[in-house]
Write an enzyme that holds these catalytic residues in place. Structure first.
Site, PDB file in Angstrom:
ATOM      1  N   SER B  20       0.820  -1.208   0.000  1.00 16.30           N
ATOM      2  CA  SER B  20       0.000   0.000   0.000  1.00 16.30           C
ATOM      3  C   SER B  20       0.859   1.265   0.000  1.00 16.30           C
ATOM      4  CB  SER B  20      -0.899  -0.004   1.240  1.00 16.30           C
ATOM      5  OG  SER B  20      -1.701   1.150   1.259  1.00 16.30           O
ATOM      6  N   GLY B  71       2.045  11.092   4.597  1.00 17.75           N
ATOM      7  CA  GLY B  71       0.973  11.625   5.442  1.00 17.75           C
ATOM      8  C   GLY B  71      -0.409  11.146   5.043  1.00 17.75           C
ATOM      9  N   LEU B  72      -0.438   9.911   4.479  1.00 16.32           N
ATOM     10  CA  LEU B  72      -1.723   9.261   4.182  1.00 16.32           C
ATOM     11  C   LEU B  72      -2.651  10.116   3.318  1.00 16.32           C
ATOM     12  CD1 LEU B  72      -2.331   7.581   7.660  1.00 16.32           C
ATOM     13  CD2 LEU B  72      -1.632   6.445   5.553  1.00 16.32           C
ATOM     14  N   ASN B 125      -4.815  -0.545   8.217  1.00 16.66           N
ATOM     15  CA  ASN B 125      -3.545   0.133   8.482  1.00 16.66           C
ATOM     16  C   ASN B 125      -3.627   0.848   9.828  1.00 16.66           C
ATOM     17  OD1 ASN B 125      -1.203   1.588   8.503  1.00 16.66           O
ATOM     18  ND2 ASN B 125      -1.707   2.875   6.741  1.00 16.66           N
ATOM     19  N   CYS B 128       0.798   3.353  10.572  1.00 14.28           N
ATOM     20  CA  CYS B 128       1.563   4.399   9.907  1.00 14.28           C
ATOM     21  C   CYS B 128       2.261   5.260  10.964  1.00 14.28           C
ATOM     22  CB  CYS B 128       0.667   5.280   9.049  1.00 14.28           C
ATOM     23  SG  CYS B 128       1.616   6.606   8.280  1.00 14.28           S
TER      24      CYS B 128
HETATM   25  C1  LIG Z   1       5.856   6.237  -0.200  1.00 11.29           C
HETATM   26  C2  LIG Z   1       5.250   5.229   0.716  1.00 11.29           C
HETATM   27  C3  LIG Z   1       3.906   5.334   1.074  1.00 11.29           C
HETATM   28  C4  LIG Z   1       3.310   4.398   1.913  1.00 11.29           C
HETATM   29  N1  LIG Z   1       1.982   4.515   2.218  1.00 11.29           N
HETATM   30  C5  LIG Z   1       1.375   3.541   2.934  1.00 11.29           C
HETATM   31  C6  LIG Z   1      -0.027   3.573   3.152  1.00 11.29           C
HETATM   32  O1  LIG Z   1      -0.748   4.476   2.698  1.00 11.29           O
HETATM   33  N2  LIG Z   1      -0.581   2.563   3.869  1.00 11.29           N
HETATM   34  C7  LIG Z   1       0.158   1.522   4.378  1.00 11.29           C
HETATM   35  O2  LIG Z   1      -0.406   0.622   4.997  1.00 11.29           O
HETATM   36  N3  LIG Z   1       1.488   1.462   4.174  1.00 11.29           N
HETATM   37  C8  LIG Z   1       2.113   2.445   3.473  1.00 11.29           C
HETATM   38  N4  LIG Z   1       3.475   2.364   3.238  1.00 11.29           N
HETATM   39  C9  LIG Z   1       4.232   1.229   3.777  1.00 11.29           C
HETATM   40  C10 LIG Z   1       4.382   0.117   2.730  1.00 11.29           C
HETATM   41  O3  LIG Z   1       3.131  -0.417   2.366  1.00 11.29           O
HETATM   42  C11 LIG Z   1       5.288  -1.016   3.240  1.00 11.29           C
HETATM   43  O4  LIG Z   1       4.703  -1.604   4.375  1.00 11.29           O
HETATM   44  C12 LIG Z   1       6.679  -0.546   3.602  1.00 11.29           C
HETATM   45  O5  LIG Z   1       7.129   0.436   2.691  1.00 11.29           O
HETATM   46  C13 LIG Z   1       7.698  -1.672   3.646  1.00 11.29           C
HETATM   47  O6  LIG Z   1       7.804  -2.330   2.414  1.00 11.29           O
HETATM   48  P1  LIG Z   1       8.916  -1.972   1.288  1.00 11.29           P
HETATM   49  O7  LIG Z   1      10.250  -1.987   1.970  1.00 11.29           O
HETATM   50  O8  LIG Z   1       8.743  -3.019   0.243  1.00 11.29           O
HETATM   51  O9  LIG Z   1       8.578  -0.630   0.797  1.00 11.29           O
HETATM   52  C14 LIG Z   1       4.086   3.320   2.427  1.00 11.29           C
HETATM   53  C15 LIG Z   1       5.433   3.208   2.066  1.00 11.29           C
HETATM   54  C16 LIG Z   1       6.022   4.129   1.219  1.00 11.29           C
HETATM   55  C17 LIG Z   1       7.466   3.973   0.839  1.00 11.29           C
END
Ligand SMILES: Cc1cc2nc3c(=O)[nH]c(=O)nc-3n(C[C@H](O)[C@H](O)[C@H](O)COP(=O)(O)O)c2cc1C
Ligand SMILES: Cc1cc2nc3c(=O)[nH]c(=O)nc-3n(C[C@H](O)[C@H](O)[C@H](O)COP(=O)(O)OP(=O)(O)OC[C@H]3O[C@@H](n4cnc5c(N)ncnc54)[C@H](O)[C@@H]3O)c2cc1C
Ligand code: FES
Lengths: 266, 307
Positions: B20, B71-72, B125, B128
Site C-alpha cells: 500500500s 501523510g496518508l 492500516n 503508519c
Molecule cells: C511512499 C510510501 C507510502 C506508503 N503509504 C502507505 C499507506 O498508505 N498505507 C500503508 O499501509 N502502508 C504504506 N506504506 C508502507 C508500505 O506499504 C510497506 O509496508 C513498507 O514500505 C515496507 O515495504 P517496502 O520496503 O517493500 O517498501 C508506504 C510506504 C512508502 C514507501
C-alpha cells in the site's frame, strides 16, 4: 536522491509575475523537457521545467502562483535552495529537423532550452508563443524575430486569438520538404496542448507534448502523477509524450488529479 | 512449476503483491503493476475524508533505504471505491483494500463503505508512523487498541465475507502480542510490516529533510527487521502473513516465505529497480525454484522454522 544545495546566482524579471532564477548547478546533465524538484526548507518542494542548463548554471522561469512560488519570489541572490533531478522523459529530435515549438504560459521555458540545444544539431525553428495579454508573454524577445510568432487573447501583441491558430497557418505555408522534417513540440495549458496535438495530427506532423500532473516524489514511487488509462507516471514516462499517445489517453485534456488524488475536471 | 498461492481463499498467480502507498493511487496505476508482473495489488490507504497529506519533501530514496512521510494522502474512501470498481473492470487480479482512521468508529465506518466495493481482502492500516501529531501513537503499539479496531472492522467485513489482515508496526516491541490480540479479535491474517520510524537530516541546511521531520524507513534497511517480525509472528500465532519490508529481489522474497510469509508485499523496490521489479522478482523466484527442485512455492512457507 539527496538534494543538491545550490546558490541563487541571479534573479531576472521575465514577464509580469514571472522571474527567472539562475542557480549555480554544475553538471546537472539534463535534457530539454526534463524538470527538477526545487526545495525551500520549511516551505515545500515543487516541480519546475528546466529553462536552461549549460553545464554550469541552471535556469528556471517561474510563475508566481501561491505559497511556494510566493516564498520563492522573496528569495534573494546568494540564498540557497535544494534541487533534485533531473527527472522525466525529455523532448527528442533528429539532426536537421524543423522544430515547431508551441508554448503557452511558462511553457516557453522548456521550449527555449529545446531550441538552444537543437540548434547544435542544425535544426531550424518556428516558435509560437501565446498568452492572455502582452505582459504575460514569456521569452517573446529572446529569439530572432523572423521565427518568433505571437498570439494574445486580447490582441495586445501579435495575432488576436489562439496560438494554435498561428501554428496551423504556418504549417499550411510550409514547403512539402519542410513539412517532412517538421516536428511540433508543445508545452502549455492542457487545452492548448490538445488543440496543438490535433492540429499536428491533422497535417500528419508528429508532435511531442509535455503533460504535467501533480507531482510529489518526481521519481515514480508515490503514484500521484499516474495518468488514465495506462497508469503511466508522468514524472517518468512523461512529462513528454508523443501527441498521438497523449490524444489516446482518456484523461488528457479532460481531467487531472489533485494533491489528495481526487479527479478534477478541466 | 507452481507460483500460485491461495491466500485466505483468494487465488494469487504469484505471491508478490504491491504494498500500500506505492504507485497504487488509481485503478490504472494498479493495473499497470499487474501487467508488470504483480500477483495482486493493495490500494493506497483510504480514510473517510479526503486528505492532502504532508507538505513536500515527503519522500527520499538513498542507496539502502527509502524514507517517507507522505501523510496518508488519499481522495477519501468514496472516491477510492470508484478506483477499486474500475480496477476490477480492467482485470481479474486480486485487490486488497486498505483503510485507516482516527478512531475505532471511523475505522468501522470506512470499512462499511469499502466493503461495498469488490475488494478481495481488507487490510487495516493501524501502523503508519507518520501521522502522530494528528492521530497520536499508532494503534499498532497497543494490543487493546489493535484488537478493538480489528473487531470493529470485522463487524463490517463479515457481512460481506471479506477476510481481514491487520497491518503491524515494526516499532512495536511486543509485535507478537499485538498479532495475537488481532487474531483473537478476528483478524484472518496480519501484514508484517509497515515502515519503521526514522529521520534524515540535510547537512547543508542543517534541518530534517522531510517537512514532517520524521518519517518511515522502508527498503533494504528494513528487511532484517521485517524478516524477524514475520518469523516471530509465524512462531507465536501460526496465522497467514503478508510479509512486507525491504524485498527487492527474488531471493529476498524467498527469504520472507521461508520465514513464514504466504504473500510478499513489495513497495519501495520500484525506486531501485523500476516498476518492472514485480516480474523481475517472480522470475528470480522461478530461477530459485529450478535451482532447488521446488515444485510449488506454497511448499516453502515457514520452512526455515522446521530445520
Ligand atoms: C511512499 C510510501 C507510502 C506508503 N503509504 C502507505 C499507506 O498508505 N498505507 C500503508 O499501509 N502502508 C504504506 N506504506 C508502507 C508500505 O506499504 C510497506 O509496508 C513498507 O514500505 C515496507 O515495504 P517496502 O520496503 O517493500 O517498501 C508506504 C510506504 C512508502 C514507501
Ligand atoms: C513537470 C512540471 C513542470 C513545471 N514547470 C514549471 C515551470 O517551468 N514554471 C512554473 O512556473 N511552473 C511550473 N510547474 C508548475 C509548478 O510546479 C506550480 O506552479 C507550483 O508548484 C505552484 O506552487 P504554489 O505553492 O505557488 O501554488 P499552489 O497553490 O500549491 O498550486 C497552484 C497550482 O499549481 C499546480 N501545482 C502545485 N503543486 C504542484 C505539484 N507538486 N505538481 C504539479 N503541479 C502543481 C496545480 O495546478 C495547482 O493548482 C511545473 C509543473 C510540473 C508538473
Ligand atoms: S510524482 Fe510520485 S510517481 Fe510521479
Amino acid at each position: 536522491m539527496k538534494p543538491t544545495i545550490v546558490k541563487i546566482l541571479n534573479i531576472e524579471e521575465e514577464a509580469e509575475n514571472v522571474l527567472t532564477f539562475t542557480l549555480d548547478y554544475p553538471a546537472l546533465n539534463s535534457r530539454p523537457g526534463q524538470f527538477v524538484m526545487l526545495w525551500l526548507p520549511g516551505v515545500d518542494m515543487k516541480p519546475f521545467s528546466i529553462a536552461s542548463d549549460d553545464g554550469k548554471e541552471l535556469k528556471l522561469s517561474i510563475f508566481k502562483v501561491k505559497k511556494f512560488t510566493t516564498a520563492l519570489f522573496e528569495a534573494k541572490i546568494g540564498d540557497k535552495v535544494g534541487v533534485t533531478g533531473p527527472f522525466g522523459n525529455p523532448y527528442s529530435w533528429k539532426q536537421g529537423a524543423h522544430v515547431l515549438a508551441v508554448g503557452g504560459g511558462y511553457g516557453s521555458a522548456p521550449l527555449a532550452y529545446l531550441i538552444n540545444e537543437a540548434k547544435k544539431d542544425d535544426c531550424t525553428f518556428d516558435l509560437f508563443i501565446g498568452a492572455r495579454r502582452k505582459n504575460l508573454l514569456l521569452y517573446s524577445n529572446k529569439f530572432p524575430e523572423e521565427f518568433t510568432h505571437i498570439a494574445t487573447d486580447d490582441g495586445s501583441e501579435g495575432h488576436t486569438g489562439y496560438v494554435t491558430e498561428i501554428l496551423e497557418e504556418k504549417i499550411k505555408k510550409l514547403s512539402s520538404k519542410d513539412k517532412k522534417r517538421a516536428v511540433v513540440y508543445v508545452c502549455g495549458p492542457e487545452l492548448m496542448e490538445v488543440a496543438a496535438a490535433k492540429v499536428s495530427q491533422k497535417y500528419n506532423i508528429p508532435s511531442q507534448i509535455s503533460v504535467e500532473r501533480f507531482m510529489k516524489c518526481g521519481f515514480g514511487v508515490c503514484g500521484q502523477c499516474c495518468i488514465d488509462d495506462t497508469g503511466e507516471p508522468m514524472c517518468i514516462q512523461g512529462p513528454v509524450l508523443s501527441g498521438e499517445h497523449a490524444l489516446s489517453l482518456p484523461e488528457f485534456g479532460k481531467y487531472h488529479r489533485t494533491k489528495a488524488g481526487a479527479v478534477e475536471k478541466y | 512449476m507452481k507460483t500460485e498461492i491461495s491466500f485466505l481463499g483468494v487465488k494469487f498467480d504469484n505471491p508478490i503483491v504491491l504494498a500500500s502507498g506505492i504507485l497504487g493511487v488509481t485503478a490504472a496505476s494498479m493495473k499497470r503493476c499487474i501487467d508488470l508482473g504483480a500477483g495482486g495489488v493493495t490500494i493506497k490507504s483510504l480514510s473517510m475524508e479526503p486528505r492532502e497529506g504532508h507538505v513536500n519533501p515527503t519522500m527520499a530514496g538513498y542507496d539502502n533505504y527509502f524514507l517517507n512521510a507522505v501523510g496518508l494522502s488519499n481522495p477519501g474512501v468514496k472516491e477510492g471505491v470508484k478506483e477499486i470498481i474500475k480496477f476490477k473492470k480492467m482485470c481479474s487480479a486480486p485487490i486488497i483494500g486498505s483503510i485507516f482512521g482516527g478512531s475505532v468508529e471511523e475505522f468501522g465506518e470506512t470499512a462499511e463503505i469499502i466493503c461495498e466495493s469488490p475488494i478481495d481482502i481488507l487490510e487495516i492500516n493501524i501502523s503508519c508512523p507518520n501521522v502522530k501529531e494528528e492521530f497520536g501513537s499508532p494503534y499498532a503499539y497497543d494490543p487493546k487498541a489493535a484488537a478493538a479496531i480489528t473487531k470493529k472492522v470485522k463487524e463490517a467485513t463479515s457481512k460481506h465475507n471479506i477476510p481481514v489482515s491487520t497491518k503491524l508496526s515494526p516499532n512495536a516491541w511486543n509485535i507478537t502480542e499485538i498479532a495475537k490480540a488481532c487474531k483473537e479479535a478476528g483478524a484472518d491474517a496480519v501484514t508484517a510490516v509497515n515502515t519503521v520510524s526514522g529521520m534524515t537530516i540535510d547537512t547543508s541546511f542543517q534541518t530534517p529533510l522531510l517537512t514532517n521531520k520524521s518519517g518511515g524507513v522502508s527498503g533494504p534497511a528494513l528487511k532484517p527487521i521485517a524478516v524477524k517480525a514475520v518469523w516471530d509472528v509465524y512462531d507465536a500465532c501460526n496465522m497467514p502473513i503478508i510479509a512486507t519490508g525491504g524485498v527487492t529481489s527474488g531471493d529476498d522474497a524467498i527469504e520472507m516465505m521461508l520465514a513464514g510469509g504466504e504473500l510478499v508485499g513489495v513497495g519501495s523496490a520500484v525506486f531501485w529497480r523500476g516498476p518492472e521489479v514485480f516480474k523481475i522478482i517472480v522470475d528470480e523466484m522461478k530461477q530459485y525454484m529450478t535451482n532447488n527442485n521446488i515444485d510449488s512455492l506454497a511448499s516453502i512457507i515457514g520452512k526455515a522454522h522446521t530445520s
